[in-house]
Scaffold this motif. Structure first.
Motif, PDB file in Angstrom:
ATOM      1  N   ILE A 286       0.848  -1.199   0.000  1.00 19.75           N
ATOM      2  CA  ILE A 286       0.000   0.000   0.000  1.00 19.75           C
ATOM      3  C   ILE A 286       0.884   1.250   0.000  1.00 19.75           C
ATOM      4  O   ILE A 286       0.659   2.200  -0.763  1.00 19.75           O
ATOM      5  CB  ILE A 286      -0.940   0.015   1.228  1.00 19.75           C
ATOM      6  CG1 ILE A 286      -1.908  -1.155   1.179  1.00 19.75           C
ATOM      7  CG2 ILE A 286      -1.701   1.339   1.299  1.00 19.75           C
ATOM      8  CD1 ILE A 286      -2.638  -1.387   2.491  1.00 19.75           C
ATOM      9  N   SER A 287       1.909   1.254   0.845  1.00 18.52           N
ATOM     10  CA  SER A 287       2.795   2.418   0.965  1.00 18.52           C
ATOM     11  C   SER A 287       3.483   2.724  -0.351  1.00 18.52           C
ATOM     12  O   SER A 287       3.594   3.885  -0.755  1.00 18.52           O
ATOM     13  CB  SER A 287       3.833   2.170   2.062  1.00 18.52           C
ATOM     14  OG  SER A 287       3.206   1.951   3.315  1.00 18.52           O
ATOM     15  N   ARG A 288       3.974   1.666  -1.021  1.00 19.12           N
ATOM     16  CA  ARG A 288       4.629   1.883  -2.309  1.00 19.12           C
ATOM     17  C   ARG A 288       3.640   2.423  -3.335  1.00 19.12           C
ATOM     18  O   ARG A 288       3.966   3.313  -4.122  1.00 19.12           O
ATOM     19  CB  ARG A 288       5.251   0.574  -2.805  1.00 19.12           C
ATOM     20  CG  ARG A 288       6.520   0.166  -2.070  1.00 19.12           C
ATOM     21  CD  ARG A 288       7.263  -0.922  -2.821  1.00 19.12           C
ATOM     22  NE  ARG A 288       6.483  -2.154  -2.905  1.00 19.12           N
ATOM     23  CZ  ARG A 288       6.515  -3.121  -1.997  1.00 19.12           C
ATOM     24  NH1 ARG A 288       7.264  -2.981  -0.907  1.00 19.12           N
ATOM     25  NH2 ARG A 288       5.791  -4.218  -2.162  1.00 19.12           N
ATOM     26  N   ARG A 289       2.430   1.903  -3.317  1.00 17.19           N
ATOM     27  CA  ARG A 289       1.439   2.324  -4.315  1.00 17.19           C
ATOM     28  C   ARG A 289       1.064   3.792  -4.145  1.00 17.19           C
ATOM     29  O   ARG A 289       0.904   4.518  -5.138  1.00 17.19           O
ATOM     30  CB  ARG A 289       0.192   1.440  -4.219  1.00 17.19           C
ATOM     31  CG  ARG A 289      -0.835   1.719  -5.317  1.00 17.19           C
ATOM     32  CD  ARG A 289      -2.079   0.865  -5.128  1.00 17.19           C
ATOM     33  NE  ARG A 289      -3.030   1.055  -6.196  1.00 17.19           N
ATOM     34  CZ  ARG A 289      -3.145   0.277  -7.263  1.00 17.19           C
ATOM     35  NH1 ARG A 289      -2.322  -0.759  -7.411  1.00 17.19           N
ATOM     36  NH2 ARG A 289      -4.046   0.519  -8.192  1.00 17.19           N
ATOM     37  N   VAL A 290       0.904   4.248  -2.899  1.00 15.83           N
ATOM     38  CA  VAL A 290       0.485   5.642  -2.675  1.00 15.83           C
ATOM     39  C   VAL A 290       1.680   6.578  -2.532  1.00 15.83           C
ATOM     40  O   VAL A 290       1.508   7.785  -2.335  1.00 15.83           O
ATOM     41  CB  VAL A 290      -0.433   5.762  -1.436  1.00 15.83           C
ATOM     42  CG1 VAL A 290      -1.656   4.873  -1.583  1.00 15.83           C
ATOM     43  CG2 VAL A 290       0.314   5.444  -0.149  1.00 15.83           C
ATOM     44  N   GLN A 291       2.897   6.009  -2.609  1.00 15.14           N
ATOM     45  CA  GLN A 291       4.136   6.792  -2.549  1.00 15.14           C
ATOM     46  C   GLN A 291       4.212   7.624  -1.269  1.00 15.14           C
ATOM     47  O   GLN A 291       4.421   8.841  -1.289  1.00 15.14           O
ATOM     48  CB  GLN A 291       4.279   7.682  -3.787  1.00 15.14           C
ATOM     49  CG  GLN A 291       4.334   6.897  -5.088  1.00 15.14           C
ATOM     50  CD  GLN A 291       4.503   7.782  -6.307  1.00 15.14           C
ATOM     51  OE1 GLN A 291       4.025   8.917  -6.336  1.00 15.14           O
ATOM     52  NE2 GLN A 291       5.181   7.278  -7.327  1.00 15.14           N
ATOM     53  N   ALA A 292       4.022   6.928  -0.144  1.00 12.80           N
ATOM     54  CA  ALA A 292       4.093   7.569   1.168  1.00 12.80           C
ATOM     55  C   ALA A 292       4.856   6.655   2.125  1.00 12.80           C
ATOM     56  O   ALA A 292       4.969   5.447   1.888  1.00 12.80           O
ATOM     57  CB  ALA A 292       2.693   7.852   1.702  1.00 12.80           C
TER      58      ALA A 292
END
Length: 332
Positions: free
Chosen positions: A44-50
């Motif tokens: 999820i973090s990689r996908r939303v770049q956060a």
């Protein structure tokens, strides 16, 4: 006996934190990421770049607030979150954040709340200024919220003995209500009124819906513009609550003079019970009007009946529009 606790007070004064969390989640398209990445934090973090830390804290907070569930360190959407807050869903309504949580809207409530309580209203955006960009923001942002209601109204009109041929859409904004009627009834021609900048959004939506040939616009104030006569149907959606009773009666009187014999007015609004504290959403909407309009309010069925009678209507009825918290008010 209820427990004595300051929790409700703490929740109220920190409510802006919920707004911040939702603005972040929508801007990141977090809920879609959770659905597509099987709830796994690192993905999820990689996908939303956060940052993983930031996403974990946000997701945990949204679990506390009831938007997510957590199972074995994986996050899951609730049915409502999946339906309304994933961009892949046809019912997505995340865009309303752009209006309801816009800085200029939030300032109305938080800058000086004592002032609008003392004055019984606000001069903020409630002056309905024609050139204020927030109304264009409203027109673009609120379509997902109103589209199901517009469909419900079209189905209601479909039960009438005769389909409407001439329709007036007052304070049309995005134009969705009139456009939906035009799509449902090929013989209907719609006249939409609002401020010019907002009507540009309605024109775009009419073109996208393929009804531009039967959808024309008249720019100006609903209280001043001449929109013509002989309308079978007048749409007065989400507008009356912006004004006090005398102003509503004056507008309804003008509208009644524009109807054909047997024509009807359909208003969409929040209608609280006589106690004015239930149902919760409709009752609480009065506070929104207190903070954002000079003399706006919500009105009960009895008050709508009285205003309709003063304006010359012989019958007023209210029909709920579930699952929306709004109601359909028919003036005949």
């Amino acid at each position: 006996m209820d427990d004595i606790s300051p929790q409700a007070f703490i929740d109220a004064v920190s409510g802006y934190q919920k707004t911040a969390a939702m603005k972040a989640a929508v801007a990141l398209d977090l809920f879609t990421a959770i659905e597509n990445e099987n709830g796994e934090l690192s993905r999820i973090s990689r996908r939303v770049q956060a940052s993983e830390h930031g996403v974990r804290v946000l997701c945990d907070y949204l679990c506390v607030q009831g938007f997510l569930q957590k199972e074995s360190e994986c996050y899951r959407l609730t049915p409502s979150t999946s339906a309304f807050l994933t961009t892949s869903s046809p019912a997505w309504m995340g865009s309303i954040v752009d209006f309801l949580a816009a800085p200029e809207m939030m300032a109305l409530w938080l800058d000086d709340p004592v002032a609008f309580v003392r004055e019984g209203g606000s001069v903020g955006l409630g002056n309905m200024a024609p050139d204020h960009p927030v109304w264009v923001k409203f027109a673009r942002a609120m379509v997902p919220f109103v589209a199901p209601i517009a469909q419900n109204i079209a189905q209601h009109v479909g039960t009438w003995p005769q389909a409407p041929k001439r329709v007036l859409d007052i304070a049309a904004g995005h134009g969705v209500f009139g456009i939906t009627i035009a799509k449902a009834f090929p013989g209907a021609e719609v006249v939409a009124t609002d401020w010019q900048a907002v009507l540009e959004v309605a024109k775009e939506n009419a073109a996208a819906a393929g009804v531009s040939a039967r959808h024309r616009t008249i720019a100006g104030s609903a209280f001043e513009v001449e929109w013509g006569a002989d309308f079978d149907l007048v749409l007065l959606t989400n507008f009356l609550h912006h004004f006090d009773r005398p102003t509503c009666v004056a507008l309804l009187s003008k509208v009644r003079r524009s109807l054909t014999h047997g024509g009807r007015v359909l208003a969409v609004d929040f209608v609280p019970n006589e106690d004015r504290v239930s149902p919760p959403f409709a009752a609480a909407f009065a506070f929104m009007m207190l903070a954002s309009t000079p003399r706006g309010d919500v009105y009960t069925l009895r008050e709508f009946e009285e205003m309709g009678s003063e304006a010359g209507f012989s019958k007023v009825s209210v029909t709920p529009l579930p699952p929306s918290p709004q109601s359909l008010i028919t003036f005949e």
